[in-house]
Design a protein around this motif. Structure first.
Motif, PDB file in Angstrom:
ATOM      1  N   LEU A  15       0.344  -1.270   0.410  1.00 54.94           N
ATOM      2  CA  LEU A  15       0.321  -0.116   0.470  1.00 54.94           C
ATOM      3  C   LEU A  15       0.579   1.366  -0.091  1.00 54.94           C
ATOM      4  N   VAL A  16       1.815   1.729   0.556  1.00 56.62           N
ATOM      5  CA  VAL A  16       2.971   1.877   0.820  1.00 56.62           C
ATOM      6  C   VAL A  16       3.569   3.020  -0.304  1.00 56.62           C
ATOM      7  N   ASP A  17       3.474   2.220  -1.713  1.00 58.51           N
ATOM      8  CA  ASP A  17       3.957   2.129  -2.244  1.00 58.51           C
ATOM      9  C   ASP A  17       2.856   3.359  -3.436  1.00 58.51           C
ATOM     10  N   VAL A  18       1.274   3.312  -3.028  1.00 59.00           N
ATOM     11  CA  VAL A  18       0.756   3.992  -4.256  1.00 59.00           C
ATOM     12  C   VAL A  18      -0.267   4.508  -3.050  1.00 59.00           C
ATOM     13  N   LEU A  19       0.424   5.341  -2.022  1.00 56.49           N
ATOM     14  CA  LEU A  19      -0.627   5.760  -1.125  1.00 56.49           C
ATOM     15  C   LEU A  19      -0.559   7.369  -1.312  1.00 56.49           C
ATOM     16  N   ASP A  20       0.466   8.505  -2.073  1.00 55.81           N
ATOM     17  CA  ASP A  20       0.131   9.286  -2.439  1.00 55.81           C
ATOM     18  C   ASP A  20      -0.580   9.417  -3.582  1.00 55.81           C
ATOM     19  N   ARG A  23      -4.106   9.373  -3.188  1.00 51.40           N
ATOM     20  CA  ARG A  23      -4.396  10.717  -2.106  1.00 51.40           C
ATOM     21  C   ARG A  23      -4.960  11.484  -3.308  1.00 51.40           C
ATOM     22  N   GLU A  24      -4.115  11.915  -3.926  1.00 50.07           N
ATOM     23  CA  GLU A  24      -4.554  13.090  -5.178  1.00 50.07           C
ATOM     24  C   GLU A  24      -5.677  12.718  -5.663  1.00 50.07           C
ATOM     25  N   ILE A  25      -6.017  11.149  -6.410  1.00 44.81           N
ATOM     26  CA  ILE A  25      -7.349  10.586  -7.028  1.00 44.81           C
ATOM     27  C   ILE A  25      -8.756  10.686  -6.141  1.00 44.81           C
ATOM     28  N   ILE A  26      -8.001  10.822  -4.487  1.00 46.45           N
ATOM     29  CA  ILE A  26      -9.314  10.778  -3.637  1.00 46.45           C
ATOM     30  C   ILE A  26      -9.439  12.627  -3.315  1.00 46.45           C
ATOM     31  N   GLU A  27      -8.944  13.487  -3.027  1.00 45.31           N
ATOM     32  CA  GLU A  27      -8.832  14.567  -3.465  1.00 45.31           C
ATOM     33  C   GLU A  27      -9.733  15.398  -4.592  1.00 45.31           C
ATOM     34  N   TYR A 202      -4.643  -0.468  -5.689  1.00 46.47           N
ATOM     35  CA  TYR A 202      -4.940   1.183  -5.795  1.00 46.47           C
ATOM     36  C   TYR A 202      -6.818   0.998  -5.039  1.00 46.47           C
ATOM     37  N   VAL A 203      -7.835  -0.170  -5.156  1.00 46.61           N
ATOM     38  CA  VAL A 203      -8.436  -0.016  -4.538  1.00 46.61           C
ATOM     39  C   VAL A 203      -8.565   0.375  -3.123  1.00 46.61           C
ATOM     40  N   GLN A 204      -7.140  -0.428  -2.798  1.00 50.09           N
ATOM     41  CA  GLN A 204      -7.277  -1.668  -1.008  1.00 50.09           C
ATOM     42  C   GLN A 204      -6.784  -0.432  -0.828  1.00 50.09           C
ATOM     43  N   ALA A 205      -5.496   0.581  -1.499  1.00 47.29           N
ATOM     44  CA  ALA A 205      -5.174   2.270  -0.500  1.00 47.29           C
ATOM     45  C   ALA A 205      -6.437   3.566  -0.420  1.00 47.29           C
ATOM     46  N   ALA A 206      -6.970   2.848  -1.417  1.00 48.24           N
ATOM     47  CA  ALA A 206      -8.210   4.018  -1.212  1.00 48.24           C
ATOM     48  C   ALA A 206      -9.006   3.793  -0.570  1.00 48.24           C
ATOM     49  N   GLN A 211     -10.894   5.497   5.951  1.00 51.91           N
ATOM     50  CA  GLN A 211     -11.794   5.034   6.796  1.00 51.91           C
ATOM     51  C   GLN A 211     -11.991   6.580   8.055  1.00 51.91           C
ATOM     52  N   ASP A 212     -11.257   7.368   7.725  1.00 56.81           N
ATOM     53  CA  ASP A 212     -11.966   8.242   8.593  1.00 56.81           C
ATOM     54  C   ASP A 212     -13.559   8.817   8.466  1.00 56.81           C
ATOM     55  N   VAL A 213     -13.581   8.290   6.876  1.00 56.95           N
ATOM     56  CA  VAL A 213     -14.530   8.382   7.138  1.00 56.95           C
ATOM     57  C   VAL A 213     -16.467   7.857   7.097  1.00 56.95           C
ATOM     58  N   VAL A 214     -15.868   6.583   6.599  1.00 58.64           N
ATOM     59  CA  VAL A 214     -16.666   5.369   6.387  1.00 58.64           C
ATOM     60  C   VAL A 214     -15.517   4.075   6.965  1.00 58.64           C
ATOM     61  N   ALA A 215     -16.242   2.795   7.345  1.00 56.33           N
ATOM     62  CA  ALA A 215     -15.980   1.929   7.667  1.00 56.33           C
ATOM     63  C   ALA A 215     -16.018   1.062   6.337  1.00 56.33           C
ATOM     64  N   ILE A 216     -14.557  -0.109   6.626  1.00 56.18           N
ATOM     65  CA  ILE A 216     -14.322  -0.669   5.942  1.00 56.18           C
ATOM     66  C   ILE A 216     -14.274  -2.329   5.941  1.00 56.18           C
ATOM     67  N   ASP A 217     -14.442  -3.068   4.958  1.00 61.68           N
ATOM     68  CA  ASP A 217     -14.050  -4.765   5.795  1.00 61.68           C
ATOM     69  C   ASP A 217     -13.103  -5.103   6.202  1.00 61.68           C
ATOM     70  N   GLY A 218     -11.760  -4.246   4.741  1.00 64.81           N
ATOM     71  CA  GLY A 218     -10.651  -4.661   5.656  1.00 64.81           C
ATOM     72  C   GLY A 218      -9.344  -4.577   4.532  1.00 64.81           C
ATOM     73  N   ILE A 219      -8.245  -5.059   4.507  1.00 64.10           N
ATOM     74  CA  ILE A 219      -7.434  -4.966   3.410  1.00 64.10           C
ATOM     75  C   ILE A 219      -7.659  -6.291   2.235  1.00 64.10           C
ATOM     76  N   GLU A 220      -7.791  -6.204   1.046  1.00 64.81           N
ATOM     77  CA  GLU A 220      -8.290  -7.819   0.417  1.00 64.81           C
ATOM     78  C   GLU A 220      -6.782  -7.081  -0.976  1.00 64.81           C
ATOM     79  N   GLY A 221      -6.079  -7.643  -1.047  1.00 65.36           N
ATOM     80  CA  GLY A 221      -5.345  -7.324  -2.138  1.00 65.36           C
ATOM     81  C   GLY A 221      -4.560  -8.273  -2.848  1.00 65.36           C
TER      82      GLY A 221
END
Length: 400
Positions: A15-20, A23-27, A202-206, A211-221
């Motif tokens: 996840l760390v490889d794609v977080l930045d 994050r741009e896509i989310i914004e 990318y889906v899992q990183a998103a 998670q600050d605004v919505v619950a998730i089931d977990g990470i399924e990569g």
């Protein structure tokens, strides 16, 4: 072909490889809403869409394209999974303890967003695995996001299941932008309370980032499978189990741990003939050693090709799903209990998606009849110890 003796330090990209980038896509989605979704769908999927949300009339029209054979198969699996999840749905539990009537009542989540990954025909099985327990749990509104096909439509099978399930809307968007849209809402997309479903990194990183605004089931990569086998195991069955899970993509993590060098060599020969991706094989000293490795790695899938497996099953703690002996992991992918499973080591703390992912336990204190004086005094004392004097008085004003 790469055969690696021993396991790698890392499974694939993390996840760390794609977080930045994510994050741009989310914004971008938060700021521009539907406009961003249309733009990103063109960029990542190569598809022009004017309308994001498909209504029931459109879904019904698309579902008519589904062939009868596939439709019947879906109906069969749907009925099987629905019966299973109804059988494990918890009941409200109300008891009286020392004069106090209290308990747990279960309530379904109001709004759930299901992410169904894309592909040549999408993954209708994922909608079955997520949507059926959600409906049985009593979720009020279900929304589905899935990448559009090249023609701008969605899989007829997904449309058919969505109709059968009573899904509110299906959104033809995928990737990190779909997760962002369901987490924050846009002009066309309803903000949900929880997002579930597998997907690429990318889906899992998103999911991780929202998670600050919505619950998730977990990470399924990317898919993970460890096979544990002894000298009695069938190399052909093992190889097919490994190749089946590898169909999920080039980042799959496929491992054989065996006590037999003969089994290792025969499996390797089959994979070298038929298989194109990297895999890992290690000859271990014992099945106990293999299980220690499994518990440390915490894989998504474990296939146990071992005689007298009953001796070992209680020692297996950290896995998403276990298939035993002649049961192929591929069967779990279609009849469950569920194929939405933790990866990247998350099996140390959570398991497969279940009906409980869509339920909330609500604690209720109904009434107090004849409560032991000692219990009331204990409550008052502990409240005062914590500095909550009014808590203590609130209890005392009723019970002395």
């Amino acid at each position: 072909m790469t055969v690696i003796r021993g396991l790698p330090e890392r499974r694939s990209i993390g996840l760390v490889d794609v977080l930045d980038r994510v994050r741009e896509i989310i914004e971008h989605v938060k700021i521009y809403g539907d406009k961003a979704l249309i733009e990103l769908t063109k960029k990542f999927d190569g598809v022009d869409i004017e309308k994001i949300s498909l209504d029931r009339e459109e879904l019904e029209s698309i579902s008519r394209e589904l062939d009868e054979r596939t439709m019947n198969a879906i109906d069969e699996i749907y009925g099987f999974l629905e019966e299973f999840y109804r059988s494990i749905k918890p009941f409200d539990h109300i008891v009286t303890v020392n004069g106090v009537r209290l308990g747990i009542v279960w309530r379904g989540i109001d709004r759930v967003g299901i992410y169904v990954p894309g592909g040549a025909r999408g993954y209708p099985s994922t909608l079955l695995m997520a949507g059926i327990p959600a409906r049985v749990a009593g979720v009020r509104e279900i929304y589905v996001a899935t990448p559009p096909l090249r023609n701008g439509s969605i899989s007829p099978a997904i449309a058919y299941i969505a109709m059968k399930m009573g899904v509110e809307r299906v959104y033809r968007i995928g990737g990190a932008h779909a997760i962002a849209a369901m987490a924050y809402g846009t002009e066309s997309i309803v903000k949900v309370d929880k997002i579930v479903g597998p997907g690429n990194i990318y889906v899992q990183a998103a999911k991780f980032l929202v998670q600050d605004v919505v619950a998730i089931d977990g990470i399924e990569g990317p898919t993970e499978l460890i096979v544990v086998a002894d000298e009695y195991a069938d190399p052909e069955k093992i190889a097919f189990d490994m190749m089946a899970q590898a169909e999920h993509g080039i980042h799959t993590f496929i491992v054989l741990l065996t006590t037999s060098s003969i089994v290792a060599d025969r499996v390797s020969a089959i994979l070298d003939r038929d298989y194109v991706h990297r895999y890992y094989i290690d000859v271990v000293g014992s099945i106990d050693e293999a299980i220690e490795i499994v518990n440390r790695v915490a894989p998504e899938h474990l296939a146990l090709h071992v005689r007298n497996w009953e001796r070992y099953i209680d020692r297996i703690r950290n896995v998403g799903a276990i298939s035993i002996d002649d049961i192929p992991p591929a069967l779990i992918d279609y009849i469950g209990p569920n194929h939405i499973l933790p990866t990247e080591g998350w099996a140390r703390s959570r398991g497969c998606l279940t009906i409980y992912d869509f339920l909330k336990p609500v604690s209720v204190l109904f009434e107090v009849e004849v409560v032991p004086r000692s219990l009331i005094e204990a409550v008052k004392i502990l409240a005062e110890y914590e500095g909550f004097v009014i808590h203590s008085k609130s209890v005392g004003v009723r019970y002395g």
